[in-house]
Design a protein around this motif. Structure first.
Motif, PDB file in Angstrom:
ATOM      1  N   TYR A   6       0.835  -1.194   0.000  1.00 25.94           N
ATOM      2  CA  TYR A   6       0.000   0.000   0.000  1.00 25.94           C
ATOM      3  C   TYR A   6       0.873   1.249   0.000  1.00 25.94           C
ATOM      4  N   ALA A   7       0.306   2.323  -0.512  1.00 32.14           N
ATOM      5  CA  ALA A   7       0.954   3.633  -0.439  1.00 32.14           C
ATOM      6  C   ALA A   7      -0.047   4.598   0.164  1.00 32.14           C
ATOM      7  N   ALA A   8       0.463   5.553   0.922  1.00 28.63           N
ATOM      8  CA  ALA A   8      -0.403   6.544   1.565  1.00 28.63           C
ATOM      9  C   ALA A   8       0.402   7.790   1.879  1.00 28.63           C
ATOM     10  N   ASN A   9      -0.310   8.889   2.000  1.00 30.37           N
ATOM     11  CA  ASN A   9       0.326  10.136   2.421  1.00 30.37           C
ATOM     12  C   ASN A   9       0.523  10.147   3.929  1.00 30.37           C
ATOM     13  N   SER A  10      -0.362   9.463   4.645  1.00 33.54           N
ATOM     14  CA  SER A  10      -0.245   9.358   6.098  1.00 33.54           C
ATOM     15  C   SER A  10      -0.699   7.952   6.495  1.00 33.54           C
ATOM     16  N   PRO A  11      -0.241   7.472   7.644  1.00 30.69           N
ATOM     17  CA  PRO A  11      -0.595   6.106   8.041  1.00 30.69           C
ATOM     18  C   PRO A  11      -2.088   5.965   8.332  1.00 30.69           C
ATOM     19  N   PRO A  12      -2.618   4.758   8.157  1.00 29.20           N
ATOM     20  CA  PRO A  12      -4.028   4.545   8.475  1.00 29.20           C
ATOM     21  C   PRO A  12      -4.239   4.640   9.978  1.00 29.20           C
ATOM     22  N   SER A  13      -5.428   5.056  10.347  1.00 33.69           N
ATOM     23  CA  SER A  13      -5.742   5.084  11.769  1.00 33.69           C
ATOM     24  C   SER A  13      -6.570   3.853  12.096  1.00 33.69           C
ATOM     25  N   ALA A  14      -6.459   3.418  13.317  1.00 36.67           N
ATOM     26  CA  ALA A  14      -7.193   2.243  13.770  1.00 36.67           C
ATOM     27  C   ALA A  14      -8.166   2.674  14.859  1.00 36.67           C
ATOM     28  N   ASN A  15      -9.215   1.883  15.035  1.00 37.74           N
ATOM     29  CA  ASN A  15     -10.209   2.204  16.060  1.00 37.74           C
ATOM     30  C   ASN A  15      -9.582   2.271  17.439  1.00 37.74           C
ATOM     31  N   ARG A  16      -8.643   1.428  17.678  1.00 33.77           N
ATOM     32  CA  ARG A  16      -7.910   1.441  18.944  1.00 33.77           C
ATOM     33  C   ARG A  16      -6.467   1.105  18.622  1.00 33.77           C
ATOM     34  N   HIS A  17      -5.592   1.565  19.464  1.00 31.43           N
ATOM     35  CA  HIS A  17      -4.177   1.334  19.207  1.00 31.43           C
ATOM     36  C   HIS A  17      -3.819  -0.105  19.542  1.00 31.43           C
ATOM     37  N   GLU A  18      -3.459  -0.859  18.535  1.00 35.08           N
ATOM     38  CA  GLU A  18      -3.046  -2.234  18.738  1.00 35.08           C
ATOM     39  C   GLU A  18      -1.691  -2.429  18.095  1.00 35.08           C
ATOM     40  N   ASP A  19      -0.701  -2.750  18.907  1.00 37.13           N
ATOM     41  CA  ASP A  19       0.624  -2.985  18.372  1.00 37.13           C
ATOM     42  C   ASP A  19       0.624  -4.102  17.341  1.00 37.13           C
ATOM     43  N   ALA A  20      -0.187  -5.127  17.565  1.00 37.29           N
ATOM     44  CA  ALA A  20      -0.234  -6.256  16.638  1.00 37.29           C
ATOM     45  C   ALA A  20      -0.642  -5.794  15.236  1.00 37.29           C
ATOM     46  N   PHE A  21      -1.537  -4.817  15.150  1.00 40.36           N
ATOM     47  CA  PHE A  21      -1.953  -4.285  13.855  1.00 40.36           C
ATOM     48  C   PHE A  21      -0.803  -3.535  13.204  1.00 40.36           C
ATOM     49  N   TYR A  22      -0.208  -2.594  13.905  1.00 39.08           N
ATOM     50  CA  TYR A  22       0.859  -1.776  13.326  1.00 39.08           C
ATOM     51  C   TYR A  22       2.128  -2.585  13.077  1.00 39.08           C
ATOM     52  N   ASN A  23       2.343  -3.656  13.832  1.00 39.78           N
ATOM     53  CA  ASN A  23       3.516  -4.502  13.611  1.00 39.78           C
ATOM     54  C   ASN A  23       3.422  -5.307  12.322  1.00 39.78           C
ATOM     55  N   ARG A  24       2.268  -5.372  11.716  1.00 41.32           N
ATOM     56  CA  ARG A  24       2.095  -6.082  10.442  1.00 41.32           C
ATOM     57  C   ARG A  24       2.745  -5.329   9.280  1.00 41.32           C
ATOM     58  N   PHE A  25       3.042  -4.057   9.476  1.00 43.55           N
ATOM     59  CA  PHE A  25       3.535  -3.225   8.381  1.00 43.55           C
ATOM     60  C   PHE A  25       5.047  -3.076   8.388  1.00 43.55           C
ATOM     61  N   LEU A  26       5.644  -3.227   7.219  1.00 43.26           N
ATOM     62  CA  LEU A  26       7.002  -2.755   6.970  1.00 43.26           C
ATOM     63  C   LEU A  26       6.788  -1.361   6.394  1.00 43.26           C
ATOM     64  N   THR A  27       7.075  -0.355   7.142  1.00 44.26           N
ATOM     65  CA  THR A  27       6.773   1.015   6.718  1.00 44.26           C
ATOM     66  C   THR A  27       8.053   1.695   6.255  1.00 44.26           C
ATOM     67  N   LEU A  28       8.003   2.198   5.028  1.00 42.12           N
ATOM     68  CA  LEU A  28       9.144   2.893   4.446  1.00 42.12           C
ATOM     69  C   LEU A  28       8.720   4.282   4.002  1.00 42.12           C
ATOM     70  N   LYS A  29       9.588   5.238   4.244  1.00 47.01           N
ATOM     71  CA  LYS A  29       9.280   6.622   3.871  1.00 47.01           C
ATOM     72  C   LYS A  29       9.818   6.942   2.491  1.00 47.01           C
ATOM     73  N   PHE A  30       8.953   7.499   1.689  1.00 45.99           N
ATOM     74  CA  PHE A  30       9.302   8.071   0.398  1.00 45.99           C
ATOM     75  C   PHE A  30       9.038   9.562   0.590  1.00 45.99           C
ATOM     76  N   ASP A  31      10.036  10.308   0.992  1.00 47.78           N
ATOM     77  CA  ASP A  31       9.761  11.711   1.306  1.00 47.78           C
ATOM     78  C   ASP A  31      10.559  12.707   0.468  1.00 47.78           C
ATOM     79  N   ASN A  32      11.208  12.229  -0.591  1.00 42.37           N
ATOM     80  CA  ASN A  32      11.915  13.138  -1.492  1.00 42.37           C
ATOM     81  C   ASN A  32      10.982  13.523  -2.641  1.00 42.37           C
ATOM     82  N   GLN A  33      10.297  14.633  -2.484  1.00 40.95           N
ATOM     83  CA  GLN A  33       9.339  15.085  -3.493  1.00 40.95           C
ATOM     84  C   GLN A  33      10.061  15.566  -4.743  1.00 40.95           C
ATOM     85  N   ILE A  34       9.616  15.077  -5.885  1.00 39.96           N
ATOM     86  CA  ILE A  34      10.182  15.479  -7.172  1.00 39.96           C
ATOM     87  C   ILE A  34       9.333  16.620  -7.715  1.00 39.96           C
ATOM     88  N   PRO A  35       9.918  17.804  -7.916  1.00 44.94           N
ATOM     89  CA  PRO A  35       9.138  18.920  -8.465  1.00 44.94           C
ATOM     90  C   PRO A  35       8.545  18.555  -9.826  1.00 44.94           C
TER      91      PRO A  35
END
Length: 190
Positions: free
Chosen positions: A134-163
């Motif tokens: 998946y790609a997103a501008n911001s991380p998804p929010s969950a109904n409640r904070h569950e580490d097990a949910f967020y631990n499922r993600f390998l999260t990588l930042k793509f933050d070098n904006q190309i003009p």
């Protein structure tokens, strides 16, 4: 990748995850790939090239995570699209809340099944081996904070904006030419 991630470790993780996506027989690592960053950072281009590498719509579904984890009608009909697919790739994850975080475990964990349903066919169980990206501008929010949910993600930042004026409009076409895809395939196998 070097230009958009600016991080050697991130490039290695991307390589490993694309290689993992070729392993159609297992979900043993229990992870989803999440590319985070503002617009014009190459997230969608990367995902589109991976989709082409994996064989396009024959082998890839495009279900939003929020639909797959929904209690509503989307959650009822979306899972059947994962059956027999190598990957589920969605380039624009909505920031809406993910209703059923536990479903993320079922989507990624080896041996876990999920309910699927087709019109005029009663529900049935599947063990989809599709790898999720998946790609997103911001991380998804969950109904409640569950580490097990967020631990499922390998999260990588793509933050070098190309003009806009510096974007290569033909990059995706060049990256999906057969001889280039062959090189990307070898990269993923490594």
């Amino acid at each position: 990748l070097e230009e958009v991630t600016q991080d050697e470790k991130a490039m290695k993780t991307l390589q490993e995850f694309v290689g993992y996506s070729l392993m159609h027989w297992t979900r043993k690592y229990g992870k989803m790939l999440m590319l985070l960053g503002p617009t014009r950072t190459g997230k969608s281009t990367f995902l589109n090239v991976v989709e082409e590498l994996l064989g396009g719509e024959d082998n890839v579904s495009n279900q939003p995570l929020e639909d797959l984890c929904s209690d509503g009608s989307a959650g009822r009909w979306s899972p059947n699209h994962l059956e027999g697919k190598l990957a589920n790739i969605h380039p624009d994850l909505d920031g809406d809340k993910i209703e059923r975080q536990g479903r993320a475990k079922n989507l990624t964990e080896d041996g876990e099944s999920i309910n699927a349903e087709r019109k005029r066919v009663s529900h049935y169980e599947i063990e989809p081996n599709a790898k999720h990206m998946y790609a997103a501008n911001s991380p998804p929010s969950a109904n409640r904070h569950e580490d097990a949910f967020y631990n499922r993600f390998l999260t990588l930042k793509f933050d070098n904006q190309i003009p806009r004026g510096e974007q290569d409009e033909d990059l995706e076409d060049r990256l999906t030419e057969p001889e280039v895809l062959n090189g990307i395939f070898k990269w993923a196998l490594d």
